[in-house]
Design an enzyme around this catalytic site. Structure first.
Site, PDB file in Angstrom:
ATOM      1  N   SER A 266       0.792  -1.238   0.000  1.00 56.83           N
ATOM      2  CA  SER A 266       0.000   0.000   0.000  1.00 56.83           C
ATOM      3  C   SER A 266       0.822   1.285   0.000  1.00 56.83           C
ATOM      4  CB  SER A 266      -0.937   0.019   1.205  1.00 56.83           C
ATOM      5  OG  SER A 266      -2.085  -0.723   0.895  1.00 56.83           O
TER       6      SER A 266
ATOM      7  N   LYS B 193       0.510   3.456  -2.885  1.00 55.14           N
ATOM      8  CA  LYS B 193      -0.610   4.406  -3.000  1.00 55.14           C
ATOM      9  C   LYS B 193      -0.089   5.846  -2.923  1.00 55.14           C
ATOM     10  CE  LYS B 193      -3.976   1.119  -1.296  1.00 55.14           C
ATOM     11  NZ  LYS B 193      -4.303   0.235  -0.197  1.00 55.14           N
TER      12      LYS B 193
ATOM     13  N   TYR C 249      -2.839  -1.220 -10.359  1.00 49.90           N
ATOM     14  CA  TYR C 249      -2.809  -1.146  -8.894  1.00 49.90           C
ATOM     15  C   TYR C 249      -1.998  -2.314  -8.321  1.00 49.90           C
ATOM     16  CZ  TYR C 249      -4.399  -1.770  -4.096  1.00 49.90           C
ATOM     17  OH  TYR C 249      -4.424  -1.977  -2.744  1.00 49.90           O
TER      18      TYR C 249
ATOM     19  N   TYR D 228      -4.536   3.696   8.255  1.00 48.89           N
ATOM     20  CA  TYR D 228      -5.901   3.141   8.248  1.00 48.89           C
ATOM     21  C   TYR D 228      -6.657   3.525   9.522  1.00 48.89           C
ATOM     22  CZ  TYR D 228      -3.522   0.570   4.638  1.00 48.89           C
ATOM     23  OH  TYR D 228      -2.767   0.242   3.548  1.00 48.89           O
TER      24      TYR D 228
ATOM     25  N   VAL E 197       1.052  -3.832   3.690  1.00 51.59           N
ATOM     26  CA  VAL E 197       0.979  -5.161   4.323  1.00 51.59           C
ATOM     27  C   VAL E 197       2.201  -6.041   4.050  1.00 51.59           C
ATOM     28  CG1 VAL E 197      -1.534  -5.396   4.600  1.00 51.59           C
ATOM     29  CG2 VAL E 197      -0.464  -6.065   2.437  1.00 51.59           C
TER      30      VAL E 197
HETATM   31  N1  GLN Z   1      -2.063  -5.096  -2.371  1.00 50.46           N
HETATM   32  C1  GLN Z   1      -2.694  -5.042  -1.097  1.00 50.46           C
HETATM   33  C2  GLN Z   1      -4.203  -5.151  -1.220  1.00 50.46           C
HETATM   34  O1  GLN Z   1      -4.779  -4.615  -2.108  1.00 50.46           O
HETATM   35  C3  GLN Z   1      -2.283  -3.780  -0.394  1.00 50.46           C
HETATM   36  C4  GLN Z   1      -2.904  -3.620   0.957  1.00 50.46           C
HETATM   37  C5  GLN Z   1      -2.021  -2.974   1.988  1.00 50.46           C
HETATM   38  O2  GLN Z   1      -0.817  -2.911   1.866  1.00 50.46           O
HETATM   39  N2  GLN Z   1      -2.625  -2.550   3.067  1.00 50.46           N
HETATM   40  O3  GLN Z   1      -4.846  -5.774  -0.443  1.00 50.46           O
END
Ligand code: GLN
Length: 307
Positions: A66, A69, A190, A242, A260
């Site tokens: 993530s 992002k 993505y 989050y 993650v």
């Molecule tokens: N690629 C992961 C997903 O879409 C990224 C989520 C994350 O890092 N929190 O679930």
């Protein structure tokens, strides 16, 4: 000004983080991520004058997840402009998990913010017809000052074949008229961006560019406008961790984004970039050791934004 006993502080920070690892869990919902070594831990500080402090596993590669992002949002703001991007995604914390779909269906048409999956998939949809994956890869390499960043194919296919939830989110977004481009290409972009192999050191450099308001102080190259850097750091502060973002802002007070894969990228305004790697995660999906490490560093080095 860095403290004389900085190396001692960093060692202590690593110990504090290490003690948290048994309470965390490596992500397994993307099967390939489950192979990570739960006890890996690295911390890197990158300063504007070129000084780099590293302790632990700072050159081990792991997927950015993530934290991509942040990169995609920077690119989207640069290429499409603030108004266009925020016409399809909000800038408010969602109070839900990163891959939640419920608030999108019942509470809001727009995704709450670009740091959760629904928001990030929407952001990708705004650039998919303007920027190629190769350009985004090149941009990621420049931001992280790391030409070694590449696509981790195992993780990419592992996620692409198991991302039903993200596809469901994308379909819902199209049904609401938020995504107007091809869903599959947005999901692919993505997922590719999430599957870039980075290091804690690279993340510290990415954070340093943001903290330095868009210019890489090591090369002098401007990689985004000051406005983009300010917007992105603001959203990292309010939404980057989050549904743990509020507590993190109180205790740490540094704009930070988690992934993650175990990464954390933390931008200390005008001062330094911090990168952490530790794949054991807390209940919000944030690096459990990294949260304690950043809290300790914030206290010891006076890094809270409201200090
Ligand atoms: N690629 C992961 C997903 O879409 C990224 C989520 C994350 O890092 N929190 O679930």
């Amino acid at each position: 000004m860095m403290k004389d006993n900085i190396r001692e502080i960093l060692q202590k920070a690593l110990e504090i983080g290490r003690a948290e690892i048994p309470k965390g869990k490596v992500a397994t919902y993307i099967p390939e991520l489950g192979k990570a070594r739960a006890d890996a831990l690295g911390l890197c500080l990158s300063l504007s004058d070129g000084t780099v402090y590293k302790v632990g596993d700072t050159n081990l590669r792991f997927t950015i997840q993530s934290i991509s992002k942040v990169i995609s949002l920077c690119k989207a703001l640069e290429v499409r402009g603030t108004e266009e991007v925020f016409s399809v995604v909000g800038m408010e914390p969602s109070g839900e998990t990163f891959n939640s779909i419920v608030e999108l269906d019942v509470r809001s048409n727009k995704p709450y913010n670009p740091m959760i999956n629904s928001g990030a998939i929407t952001v990708e949809s705004t650039i998919v017809d303007y920027v190629s994956f190769e350009e985004l890869l090149d941009y990621s390499q420049k931001l992280c000052n790391d030409p070694g960043i590449a696509l981790n194919r195992e993780v990419y296919y592992s996620e692409l074949t198991s991302c039903d939830r993200n596809r469901a989110i994308a379909h819902l977004l199209r049904s609401k008229g938020i995504i107007t481009t091809n869903i599959d290409t947005s999901i692919e972009l993505y997922t590719k961006m999430c599957s870039l192999n980075v290091t804690a050191e690279g993340l510290a450099n990415l954070a340093l560019v943001l903290a330095n308001h868009g210019v890489n102080p090591l090369t002098g190259e401007r990689l985004m406008s000051p406005e983009t850097a300010r917007i992105v750091m603001s959203i990292m502060l309010t939404c980057g961790m989050y549904d743990g973002s509020g507590r993190f802002a109180v205790n740490v007070g540094i704009p930070t984004k988690s992934g993650v894969g175990g990464g954390l990228v933390a931008a200390v305004n005008r001062e330094m970039g911090i990168g952490v790697y530790g794949p054991a995660l807390d209940e919000n999906g944030n690096c459990i050791a990294g949260c304690s490490i950043l809290e300790y560093l914030s206290q010891q080095l006076g890094l809270h934004i409201l200090n």
